[in-house]
Design an enzyme around this catalytic site. Structure first.
Site, PDB file in Angstrom:
ATOM      1  N   GLU A   1       0.898  -1.251   0.121  1.00  0.00           N
ATOM      2  CA  GLU A   1      -0.179  -0.129   0.087  1.00  0.00           C
ATOM      3  C   GLU A   1       0.865   1.412  -0.320  1.00  0.00           C
ATOM      4  O   GLU A   1       2.010   1.186   0.431  1.00  0.00           O
ATOM      5  CB  GLU A   1      -0.766   0.136   1.336  1.00  0.00           C
ATOM      6  N   ASP A   2       0.330   2.150  -0.559  1.00  0.00           N
ATOM      7  CA  ASP A   2       1.071   3.686  -0.344  1.00  0.00           C
ATOM      8  C   ASP A   2       1.012   4.212   1.013  1.00  0.00           C
ATOM      9  O   ASP A   2       2.221   4.651   1.439  1.00  0.00           O
ATOM     10  CB  ASP A   2       0.359   4.720  -1.524  1.00  0.00           C
TER      11      ASP A   2
ATOM     12  N   ASP B   1      -3.396   5.504   6.943  1.00  0.00           N
ATOM     13  CA  ASP B   1      -3.914   6.623   7.477  1.00  0.00           C
ATOM     14  C   ASP B   1      -4.770   5.890   8.850  1.00  0.00           C
ATOM     15  O   ASP B   1      -4.355   5.807  10.088  1.00  0.00           O
ATOM     16  CB  ASP B   1      -4.760   7.271   6.583  1.00  0.00           C
TER      17      ASP B   1
ATOM     18  N   PHE C   1      -1.134  15.969   4.602  1.00  0.00           N
ATOM     19  CA  PHE C   1      -1.719  15.354   3.222  1.00  0.00           C
ATOM     20  C   PHE C   1      -0.730  15.357   2.224  1.00  0.00           C
ATOM     21  O   PHE C   1      -0.310  16.317   1.817  1.00  0.00           O
ATOM     22  CB  PHE C   1      -3.134  16.138   2.860  1.00  0.00           C
TER      23      PHE C   1
ATOM     24  N   ARG D   1       0.327  12.022  -9.085  1.00  0.00           N
ATOM     25  CA  ARG D   1       0.794  10.784  -8.839  1.00  0.00           C
ATOM     26  C   ARG D   1       2.306  10.601  -9.537  1.00  0.00           C
ATOM     27  O   ARG D   1       3.067   9.953  -8.791  1.00  0.00           O
ATOM     28  CB  ARG D   1      -0.147   9.807  -9.603  1.00  0.00           C
TER      29      ARG D   1
HETATM   30  P1  5GP Z   1      -6.862   4.413   5.529  1.00  0.00           P
HETATM   31  O1  5GP Z   1      -8.117   3.382   4.951  1.00  0.00           O
HETATM   32  O2  5GP Z   1      -5.651   3.754   5.999  1.00  0.00           O
HETATM   33  O3  5GP Z   1      -7.463   5.715   6.145  1.00  0.00           O
HETATM   34  O4  5GP Z   1      -6.577   5.204   4.039  1.00  0.00           O
HETATM   35  C1  5GP Z   1      -5.957   4.671   3.175  1.00  0.00           C
HETATM   36  C2  5GP Z   1      -6.086   5.290   1.836  1.00  0.00           C
HETATM   37  O5  5GP Z   1      -6.245   6.703   2.074  1.00  0.00           O
HETATM   38  C3  5GP Z   1      -4.429   5.237   1.144  1.00  0.00           C
HETATM   39  O6  5GP Z   1      -4.526   4.359   0.356  1.00  0.00           O
HETATM   40  C4  5GP Z   1      -4.685   6.764   0.186  1.00  0.00           C
HETATM   41  O7  5GP Z   1      -5.378   6.484  -0.902  1.00  0.00           O
HETATM   42  C5  5GP Z   1      -5.753   7.797   1.086  1.00  0.00           C
HETATM   43  N1  5GP Z   1      -4.773   8.558   1.987  1.00  0.00           N
HETATM   44  C6  5GP Z   1      -4.518   8.848   3.178  1.00  0.00           C
HETATM   45  N2  5GP Z   1      -3.810   9.661   3.738  1.00  0.00           N
HETATM   46  C7  5GP Z   1      -3.219  10.145   2.431  1.00  0.00           C
HETATM   47  C8  5GP Z   1      -2.719  11.319   2.336  1.00  0.00           C
HETATM   48  O8  5GP Z   1      -1.987  12.191   3.012  1.00  0.00           O
HETATM   49  N3  5GP Z   1      -2.332  11.887   0.812  1.00  0.00           N
HETATM   50  C9  5GP Z   1      -3.013  10.982  -0.245  1.00  0.00           C
HETATM   51  N4  5GP Z   1      -2.989  11.350  -1.474  1.00  0.00           N
HETATM   52  N5  5GP Z   1      -3.908   9.971   0.082  1.00  0.00           N
HETATM   53  C10 5GP Z   1      -4.175   9.716   1.415  1.00  0.00           C
END
Ligand code: 5GP
Length: 173
Positions: free
Chosen positions: A97-98, A101, A150, A163
């Site tokens: 995963e990238d 969060d 962010f 991206r």
């Molecule tokens: P989670 O389910 O852990 O809250 O979120 C994961 C997804 O939220 C990541 O795969 C990403 O797409 C998005 N996300 C969370 N934080 C960021 C951020 O700081 N920047 C961007 N571009 N996407 C984020």
């Protein structure tokens, strides 16, 4: 007007850390084959570089989920492109995963993959934002921990833009 981006993690630092991660994973899976499951679209760049640095038997698969609209998480995870059970069953899976969060996406994906009876499941993230966690989740492999910003670039978007940046940055207000 064009947004102004501050560099948070340089291309050089990213590539150096990815090489280290690939070596770490290789050591843990000596003699075993792994399947890198890349979470579209954000993890594509990271997965490709991780695999190019991975000197062992490996395969790639993809899954697509969505959970984010603009800067605000809806909290709801939707499966957009599923995995095939025959590609997962009895295999060593590493979900790539990238960013983690809230932790919702990863917990969803680990549960989803486990339902297909893999041999093992681990998680590998480029970035971790632990201060934002809503659900408990600790990645097995982490590139960098970042503060509550962010971030964009290297696969991460802001409304589908940025991206293509080769580094991780954040938008300067
Ligand atoms: P989670 O389910 O852990 O809250 O979120 C994961 C997804 O939220 C990541 O795969 C990403 O797409 C998005 N996300 C969370 N934080 C960021 C951020 O700081 N920047 C961007 N571009 N996407 C984020």
């Amino acid at each position: 007007m064009k947004d102004s981006i501050n560099v948070l993690i340089s291309e050089n630092d990213l590539q150096k850390r990815i090489k280290e991660l690939a070596e770490e994973i290789k050591k843990d899976y000596e003699g075993e084959e792994v399947v890198f499951v890349s979470v579209l679209k954000g993890a594509v760049f990271f997965t490709v570089d991780l695999m190019k640095n991975y000197d062992g038997d490996c395969m790639i698969d993809v899954v697509r989920v969505s959970s984010y609209v603009g800067e605000n998480s809806t909290g709801k995870i939707e499966l957009k492109i599923p995995l095939k059970k025959e590609h997962i069953e009895n295999k060593n899976i590493i979900i790539v995963e990238d960013i983690v969060d809230t932790g919702r996406t990863f917990n969803y994906l680990v549960k989803y993959v486990n339902e297909m009876h893999p041999k093992s499941v681990k998680s590998c993230v480029m970035l971790d934002k632990p201060s934002r966690r809503v659900e408990e989740f600790n990645p097995d492999y982490t590139g960098f921990q970042v503060e509550d910003l962010f971030v964009v670039g290297y696969g991460l978007d802001y409304d589908e833009k940025y991206r293509n940046l080769p580094y991780i940055g954040y938008i300067k207000n």
